[in-house]
Design a protein around this motif. Structure first.
Motif, PDB file in Angstrom:
ATOM      1  N   MET A 291     -25.083  -1.222  47.469  1.00 11.96           N
ATOM      2  CA  MET A 291     -25.156  -0.983  46.026  1.00 11.96           C
ATOM      3  C   MET A 291     -23.750  -0.708  45.509  1.00 11.96           C
ATOM      4  N   GLY A 292     -23.525  -1.053  44.248  1.00 12.37           N
ATOM      5  CA  GLY A 292     -22.199  -0.800  43.674  1.00 12.37           C
ATOM      6  C   GLY A 292     -21.177  -1.750  44.250  1.00 12.37           C
ATOM      7  N   THR A 293     -20.307  -1.235  45.084  1.00 11.57           N
ATOM      8  CA  THR A 293     -19.307  -2.056  45.769  1.00 11.57           C
ATOM      9  C   THR A 293     -19.957  -2.609  47.028  1.00 11.57           C
ATOM     10  N   CYS A 294     -20.505  -3.812  46.943  1.00 13.63           N
ATOM     11  CA  CYS A 294     -21.310  -4.374  48.037  1.00 13.63           C
ATOM     12  C   CYS A 294     -20.451  -4.979  49.135  1.00 13.63           C
ATOM     13  N   GLY A 295     -20.966  -4.914  50.366  1.00 13.90           N
ATOM     14  CA  GLY A 295     -20.374  -5.651  51.472  1.00 13.90           C
ATOM     15  C   GLY A 295     -19.216  -4.965  52.157  1.00 13.90           C
ATOM     16  N   LYS A 296     -18.884  -3.740  51.768  1.00 16.66           N
ATOM     17  CA  LYS A 296     -17.870  -2.969  52.488  1.00 16.66           C
ATOM     18  C   LYS A 296     -18.534  -2.353  53.704  1.00 16.66           C
ATOM     19  N   CYS A 297     -17.815  -2.296  54.815  1.00 16.93           N
ATOM     20  CA  CYS A 297     -18.487  -1.786  56.005  1.00 16.93           C
ATOM     21  C   CYS A 297     -17.522  -1.044  56.922  1.00 16.93           C
ATOM     22  N   ALA A 298     -18.104  -0.286  57.845  1.00 19.84           N
ATOM     23  CA  ALA A 298     -17.323   0.515  58.777  1.00 19.84           C
ATOM     24  C   ALA A 298     -18.153   0.755  60.025  1.00 19.84           C
ATOM     25  N   VAL A 299     -17.455   1.093  61.110  1.00 19.14           N
ATOM     26  CA  VAL A 299     -18.121   1.502  62.340  1.00 19.14           C
ATOM     27  C   VAL A 299     -18.057   3.021  62.416  1.00 19.14           C
ATOM     28  N   VAL A 300     -19.192   3.644  62.647  1.00 20.34           N
ATOM     29  CA  VAL A 300     -19.265   5.102  62.716  1.00 20.34           C
ATOM     30  C   VAL A 300     -18.546   5.581  63.974  1.00 20.34           C
ATOM     31  N   PRO A 301     -17.667   6.569  63.872  1.00 21.47           N
ATOM     32  CA  PRO A 301     -16.904   7.030  65.034  1.00 21.47           C
ATOM     33  C   PRO A 301     -17.779   7.739  66.065  1.00 21.47           C
ATOM     34  N   ASP A 302     -17.249   7.840  67.282  1.00 20.97           N
ATOM     35  CA  ASP A 302     -18.002   8.431  68.386  1.00 20.97           C
ATOM     36  C   ASP A 302     -18.335   9.906  68.157  1.00 20.97           C
ATOM     37  N   LYS A 303     -17.415  10.640  67.541  1.00 22.79           N
ATOM     38  CA  LYS A 303     -17.568  12.091  67.447  1.00 22.79           C
ATOM     39  C   LYS A 303     -18.129  12.534  66.101  1.00 22.79           C
ATOM     40  N   ILE A 304     -18.911  11.673  65.480  1.00 21.66           N
ATOM     41  CA  ILE A 304     -19.491  12.051  64.186  1.00 21.66           C
ATOM     42  C   ILE A 304     -20.483  13.195  64.371  1.00 21.66           C
ATOM     43  N   PRO A 305     -20.436  14.205  63.494  1.00 20.92           N
ATOM     44  CA  PRO A 305     -21.456  15.258  63.560  1.00 20.92           C
ATOM     45  C   PRO A 305     -22.809  14.719  63.103  1.00 20.92           C
ATOM     46  N   LEU A 306     -23.825  15.501  63.269  1.00 18.18           N
ATOM     47  CA  LEU A 306     -25.168  15.104  62.848  1.00 18.18           C
ATOM     48  C   LEU A 306     -25.136  14.729  61.368  1.00 18.18           C
ATOM     49  N   SER A 307     -25.613  13.507  61.050  1.00 22.81           N
ATOM     50  CA  SER A 307     -25.498  12.978  59.686  1.00 22.81           C
ATOM     51  C   SER A 307     -26.674  12.063  59.382  1.00 22.81           C
ATOM     52  N   ILE A 308     -26.929  11.862  58.079  1.00 22.38           N
ATOM     53  CA  ILE A 308     -27.837  10.826  57.610  1.00 22.38           C
ATOM     54  C   ILE A 308     -27.077   9.956  56.609  1.00 22.38           C
ATOM     55  N   ASN A 309     -27.642   8.798  56.263  1.00 21.76           N
ATOM     56  CA  ASN A 309     -27.021   7.936  55.249  1.00 21.76           C
ATOM     57  C   ASN A 309     -27.856   7.932  53.973  1.00 21.76           C
ATOM     58  N   THR A 310     -27.190   7.637  52.846  1.00 19.94           N
ATOM     59  CA  THR A 310     -27.881   7.546  51.566  1.00 19.94           C
ATOM     60  C   THR A 310     -28.486   6.153  51.391  1.00 19.94           C
ATOM     61  N   LYS A 311     -29.179   5.970  50.267  1.00 17.34           N
ATOM     62  CA  LYS A 311     -29.796   4.690  49.940  1.00 17.34           C
ATOM     63  C   LYS A 311     -28.758   3.615  49.632  1.00 17.34           C
ATOM     64  N   HIS A 312     -27.503   4.024  49.454  1.00 18.41           N
ATOM     65  CA  HIS A 312     -26.458   3.059  49.121  1.00 18.41           C
ATOM     66  C   HIS A 312     -25.893   2.358  50.348  1.00 18.41           C
TER      67      HIS A 312
ATOM     68  N   ASN B 277     -33.765  -1.671  68.454  1.00 21.85           N
ATOM     69  CA  ASN B 277     -35.225  -1.762  68.387  1.00 21.85           C
ATOM     70  C   ASN B 277     -35.623  -2.094  66.955  1.00 21.85           C
ATOM     71  N   GLY B 278     -36.895  -2.178  66.701  1.00 24.30           N
ATOM     72  CA  GLY B 278     -37.376  -2.608  65.390  1.00 24.30           C
ATOM     73  C   GLY B 278     -37.062  -1.659  64.251  1.00 24.30           C
ATOM     74  N   LYS B 279     -36.733  -0.409  64.559  1.00 24.94           N
ATOM     75  CA  LYS B 279     -36.412   0.574  63.521  1.00 24.94           C
ATOM     76  C   LYS B 279     -34.921   0.876  63.455  1.00 24.94           C
ATOM     77  N   SER B 280     -34.136  -0.020  64.043  1.00 22.77           N
ATOM     78  CA  SER B 280     -32.700   0.258  64.173  1.00 22.77           C
ATOM     79  C   SER B 280     -31.877  -0.227  62.994  1.00 22.77           C
ATOM     80  N   ILE B 281     -32.518  -0.662  61.937  1.00 21.49           N
ATOM     81  CA  ILE B 281     -31.816  -0.955  60.689  1.00 21.49           C
ATOM     82  C   ILE B 281     -32.561  -0.224  59.583  1.00 21.49           C
ATOM     83  N   ARG B 282     -31.833   0.530  58.778  1.00 22.39           N
ATOM     84  CA  ARG B 282     -32.496   1.349  57.763  1.00 22.39           C
ATOM     85  C   ARG B 282     -31.526   1.665  56.633  1.00 22.39           C
ATOM     86  N   THR B 283     -32.096   1.834  55.454  1.00 21.18           N
ATOM     87  CA  THR B 283     -31.351   2.379  54.323  1.00 21.18           C
ATOM     88  C   THR B 283     -31.796   3.828  54.151  1.00 21.18           C
ATOM     89  N   GLY B 284     -31.060   4.573  53.347  1.00 18.38           N
ATOM     90  CA  GLY B 284     -31.316   5.994  53.225  1.00 18.38           C
ATOM     91  C   GLY B 284     -32.504   6.332  52.345  1.00 18.38           C
TER      92      GLY B 284
END
Length: 389
Positions: free
Chosen positions: A268-289, A201-208
């Motif tokens: 930020m910093g080391t740009c363009g590194k990426c990962a897929v969040v695992p299925d069993k991740i506990p409740l989490s938020i992401n930072t501005k980076h 949806n329209g809010k499905s991309i966000r920075t921290g």
């Protein structure tokens, strides 16, 4: 066995004077630079192609890089070929009839030596850090008889060879995955989209949260996890430095919640590194980076997008050309939204994701085996240089 301990400066090359290749414009040299060491092969260049003064070296010289010393670089100069052998001035060169070259090479990259080597460093950080040869020369090392040095080196060579073979197997799996991914775009009809067209949806991309929204002083020892660059910097999701906020703080920041199968990319910093969040991740938020992307799974498979970010030329070139910052490169959410995506059918994406999972399982086994071999190698090094091997 009692060990003789000597200052390593006693083994340093004394007559490997400087050479200015620009005075030998048409002569071809075998150049051992720091970049060529990292690539695994000497550069074969004419004097006119070499930009600065070097030092003369010879086969069986042992060298350690004094630049960026936390990256352990040591080598033995190979058998002489058809050209004069020269090396960057960033190498400290050792040459002595008292050393078996591979013994000294292994010692120079050991934990035992590196701890003392790092204590000789000066500079302000990064590529400006250098070990100081005057201080390096005072480091004392164990120097058993040549026959014993050779025996130790042969044991360490064999252990290192096993490690290298395991790493080569991992590299081949990475190459296989890349080849399978790029083959898709040769064989399948693809449509052009942008990241913003593939969102849930329209809010499905966000920075921290930025600035005062989340202060370092608000991190606690346990609670709701906070994800940052270190969780994605290896291009696979890894738990790293623990960071948490209280449930009360989470209520203020819940719009930054990370979901299973989100794609996170460093901006930020080391740009363009990426990962897929695992299925069993506990409740989490992401930072501005991090930029966090929740996809519409009917349009785009997260594992496919993860590979697209890392392997597709369009993505690589797009992100590289738009990373901004005079001192430190940076991306932003608008850039990520506009990234062009060459998209095959969701069925093809899902097939690739299944293949990627199978290759990933094989790779994980090899990585675990490599870790075991690394631990064994370090143990052998410690015993060797303590006179216990």
């Amino acid at each position: 066995m009692s060990l003789e301990w000597v200052e390593i400066g006693e083994l340093q090359a004394k007559k490997n004077g400087p050479i200015d290749p620009s005075k030998f414009l048409d002569e071809t040299f075998e150049l051992h630079s720091i970049p060529s060491h990292d690539k695994g092969n000497a550069e074969i260049l004419t004097g006119r192609e070499i930009g600065s003064s070097k030092q003369i070296v010879q086969e069986n010289d042992v060298m350690i890089s004094k630049i960026v010393p936390h990256i352990r670089r040591a080598m033995v100069v190979p058998k002489k070929g058809n050209f004069r052998q020269i090396a960057s001035s960033e190498w400290i060169v050792f040459r002595s009839e008292r050393i078996y070259p591979n013994y000294l090479k292994h010692l120079l990259i050991s934990d035992f030596f590196n701890a003392q080597f790092m204590a000789t460093v000066s500079g302000v950080g990064g590529s400006l850090l250098r070990a100081r040869p005057t201080f390096v020369s005072k480091i004392k090392i164990p120097l058993p008889p040549l026959t014993e040095q050779k025996r130790i080196a042969q044991i360490l060579d064999k252990a290192d060879e096993l490690r290298q073979k395991r790493q080569q197997s991992i590299d081949k799996l990475n190459e296989l995955l890349q080849a399978c991914f790029l083959k898709i775009f040769e064989n399948e009809k693809c449509s052009m989209s942008q990241i913003k067209d593939l969102l849930e949806n329209g809010k499905s991309i966000r920075t921290g949260p930025f600035g005062s929204q989340l202060l370092h002083s608000e991190f606690v020892d346990e609670g709701i996890a906070v994800l940052g660059i270190d969780n994605a910097v290896k291009n696979t999701f890894k738990w790293a430095k623990p960071r948490f906020i209280t449930p009360e703080k989470y209520e203020q920041l819940k719009r930054y919640t990370v979901k299973p199968k989100d794609v996170i990319i460093t901006i930020m910093g080391t740009c363009g590194k990426c990962a897929v969040v695992p299925d069993k991740i506990p409740l989490s938020i992401n930072t501005k980076h991090l930029c966090c992307i929740t996809l519409d799974f009917d349009k785009c498979n997260p594992e496919f997008l993860h590979s697209y970010f890392l392997l597709h030329p369009t993505s690589i070139n797009f992100l590289k050309s738009r990373a901004k910052g005079a001192i430190m490169a940076g991306l932003n959410m608008s850039i990520i939204k506009d990234l062009p995506v060459e998209l095959p059918s969701i069925e093809i994406q899902n097939e690739f994701a299944e293949l990627k999972t199978k290759i990933g399982l094989q790779k994980s086994k090899l990585i675990n085996q490599l870790q075991e071999q690394d631990n064994l190698f370090q143990s052998l090094q410690q015993r060797a240089f303590n006179g216990e091997l």
